[in-house]
Design a protein around this motif. Structure first.
Motif, mmCIF file in Angstrom:
data_model
loop_
_atom_site.group_PDB
_atom_site.id
_atom_site.type_symbol
_atom_site.label_atom_id
_atom_site.label_comp_id
_atom_site.label_asym_id
_atom_site.label_seq_id
_atom_site.Cartn_x
_atom_site.Cartn_y
_atom_site.Cartn_z
ATOM 1 N N THR A 151 10.091 2.164 2.322
ATOM 2 C CA THR A 151 10.693 3.189 3.178
ATOM 3 C C THR A 151 9.673 3.805 4.127
ATOM 4 O O THR A 151 10.003 4.141 5.269
ATOM 5 C CB THR A 151 11.333 4.300 2.301
ATOM 6 O OG1 THR A 151 12.120 3.680 1.291
ATOM 7 C CG2 THR A 151 12.209 5.222 3.115
ATOM 8 N N ALA A 152 8.426 3.947 3.652
ATOM 9 C CA ALA A 152 7.412 4.658 4.441
ATOM 10 C C ALA A 152 6.864 3.829 5.603
ATOM 11 O O ALA A 152 6.207 4.367 6.491
ATOM 12 C CB ALA A 152 6.267 5.094 3.528
ATOM 13 N N LEU A 177 11.018 -0.364 -8.482
ATOM 14 C CA LEU A 177 11.314 1.064 -8.696
ATOM 15 C C LEU A 177 11.867 1.704 -7.437
ATOM 16 O O LEU A 177 12.759 2.540 -7.492
ATOM 17 C CB LEU A 177 10.056 1.824 -9.142
ATOM 18 C CG LEU A 177 9.792 1.931 -10.622
ATOM 19 C CD1 LEU A 177 8.868 3.092 -10.947
ATOM 20 C CD2 LEU A 177 11.064 2.097 -11.444
ATOM 21 N N GLU A 178 11.334 1.305 -6.275
ATOM 22 C CA GLU A 178 11.769 1.971 -5.040
ATOM 23 C C GLU A 178 13.179 1.559 -4.618
ATOM 24 O O GLU A 178 13.947 2.385 -4.136
ATOM 25 C CB GLU A 178 10.768 1.670 -3.904
ATOM 26 C CG GLU A 178 11.111 2.436 -2.624
ATOM 27 C CD GLU A 178 10.143 2.201 -1.474
ATOM 28 O OE1 GLU A 178 9.192 1.413 -1.637
ATOM 29 O OE2 GLU A 178 10.362 2.808 -0.407
ATOM 30 N N GLU A 195 0.814 -1.226 0.000
ATOM 31 C CA GLU A 195 0.000 0.000 0.000
ATOM 32 C C GLU A 195 0.841 1.266 0.000
ATOM 33 O O GLU A 195 0.472 2.252 -0.620
ATOM 34 C CB GLU A 195 -0.926 0.021 1.229
ATOM 35 C CG GLU A 195 -2.091 -0.951 1.124
ATOM 36 C CD GLU A 195 -2.897 -1.081 2.413
ATOM 37 O OE1 GLU A 195 -3.587 -2.087 2.578
ATOM 38 O OE2 GLU A 195 -2.823 -0.167 3.264
ATOM 39 N N ARG A 196 1.982 1.261 0.718
ATOM 40 C CA ARG A 196 2.683 2.542 0.924
ATOM 41 C C ARG A 196 4.175 2.514 0.614
ATOM 42 O O ARG A 196 4.837 3.560 0.689
ATOM 43 C CB ARG A 196 2.458 3.021 2.371
ATOM 44 C CG ARG A 196 0.969 3.246 2.642
ATOM 45 C CD ARG A 196 0.667 4.128 3.844
ATOM 46 N NE ARG A 196 1.788 4.346 4.708
ATOM 47 C CZ ARG A 196 1.960 3.782 5.919
ATOM 48 N NH1 ARG A 196 1.053 2.962 6.401
ATOM 49 N NH2 ARG A 196 3.019 4.054 6.639
ATOM 50 N N GLY A 197 4.721 1.351 0.295
ATOM 51 C CA GLY A 197 6.145 1.297 -0.027
ATOM 52 C C GLY A 197 6.992 0.863 1.152
ATOM 53 O O GLY A 197 6.533 0.846 2.295
ATOM 54 N N ASN A 237 6.417 -2.120 -7.737
ATOM 55 C CA ASN A 237 6.609 -1.018 -6.788
ATOM 56 C C ASN A 237 7.983 -1.108 -6.116
ATOM 57 O O ASN A 237 8.718 -0.122 -6.039
ATOM 58 C CB ASN A 237 5.538 -1.062 -5.686
ATOM 59 C CG ASN A 237 4.121 -0.812 -6.201
ATOM 60 O OD1 ASN A 237 3.926 -0.317 -7.302
ATOM 61 N ND2 ASN A 237 3.128 -1.157 -5.393
#
Lengths: 207, 207
Positions: A25-26, A114-115, A21-23, A111
């Protein structure tokens, strides 16, 4: 807290959902522990760090995806029909994401790719290997389609890599627009692309 | 510290570079100020928050991209030749990223789209609008190519959205593999895709 093995599964499930949902790192370890209902001390019993957890999450995403690949690309139907089933299933998966999380979350592996690709060499290689397995599974069906006379694909691995790139790009835009319905036409579009690859000259005919 | 306008430019430049390399969440205000050689107090003179800064960074990325679009999609050459020039320029841009940052950083707008779409509705809408402008610019050249008899595209906006999706997916994989050379064939592949769209039936012919 249940059995230790339950705690590990709960951590993996919570981390997989929150990171999707948010990646990466977050999302912090405390938040993952709270969502899983597991104490922080237990977290470090199972995982040396958040980085080790995300590696297990990638494996877990892949297991889920590999099951989906066999359900759609394996089984009954002509190779082309199975390819279309695979694309339709991806569109449906995006819809389910919006229903459960309130928005299109996209492809969890895309996701993370890319992150993390510029940030962690070990995780980048793990993700690259997973995408390689996905591409090879698709390539095998393209090979079947060529043998069955449905397509004329000279380089199935390259064509499969194109298909996965196209799918990831379309999923990116369905996430950006928060619109899973935008993926409804992806099966026919991808099949048209595949047919074009069979007819493609070796170099461009542009001036 | 130079003139106030210099400080704003320096903050934008440093933030654009750091966020392109590592993402929005992973980069903090202090790091941006240090990289820009600007005091933290000055940061808040120009930007209410990191979120406001990233909004200005998106505008700045878009200005750079819009210039590139005019250089490649505008100017001399047939519509098809200009389209191929556009794809080649994107491959070259990926190479430059590796030379300066040590790795392929991908498309800064695509990176932010995947990272922020589920997290910030205002930035998601800004990014969606920017991608809309990009798609429309490409669609105008597809329209030109159809008028010139080079392609047969019934729905240029939809075909342009497909092209941008394919490009973003390919750039994702060049970042994941840290291999800008993997984009070398993107022009011919994209043109083959475009030709297939012109021939595509309204629904799939798979069983």
């Amino acid at each position: 807290m249940g059995r230790p093995s339950d705690a590990r599964e709960k951590l993996l499930e919570a981390a997989g959902r929150l990171i999707s949902e948010r990646g990466y790192t977050a999302v912090g370890v405390s938040e993952i522990c709270n969502a899983a209902g597991v104490k922080k001390g237990s977290f470090y019993h199972f995982f040396e760090s958040k980085r080790h957890l995300v590696s297990a999450v990638i494996d877990s995403y892949w297991e889920h995806m590999a099951e989906g690949l066999e359900r759609t690309l394996g089984g009954d139907g002509s190779p082309l029909a199975r390819l279309e089933r695979f694309f339709t299933a991806n569109a449906n998966e995006a819809c389910r994401g919006r229903d459960s999380a309130g928005h299109v979350c996209g492809c969890p592996l895309g996701n993370l790719a890319l992150e993390l690709s510029t940030q962690d060499e070990v995780l980048r290689e793990q993700l690259s290997e997973v995408f390689g397995r996905w591409t090879s599974r698709l390539a095998a069906v393209l090979d079947e389609a060529t043998l069955a006379g449905e397509l004329q694909i000279c380089d199935p691995e390259r064509a499969a890599a194109d298909l996965v790139a196209y799918l990831e790009g379309r999923v990116l835009f369905s996430k950006l627009r928060n619109d899973p319905d935008s993926l409804a036409d992806i099966g026919p579009r991808a099949l048209a692309f595949l047919r074009s690859i069979g007819d493609q000259p070796q170099r461009s005919s542009a001036q």
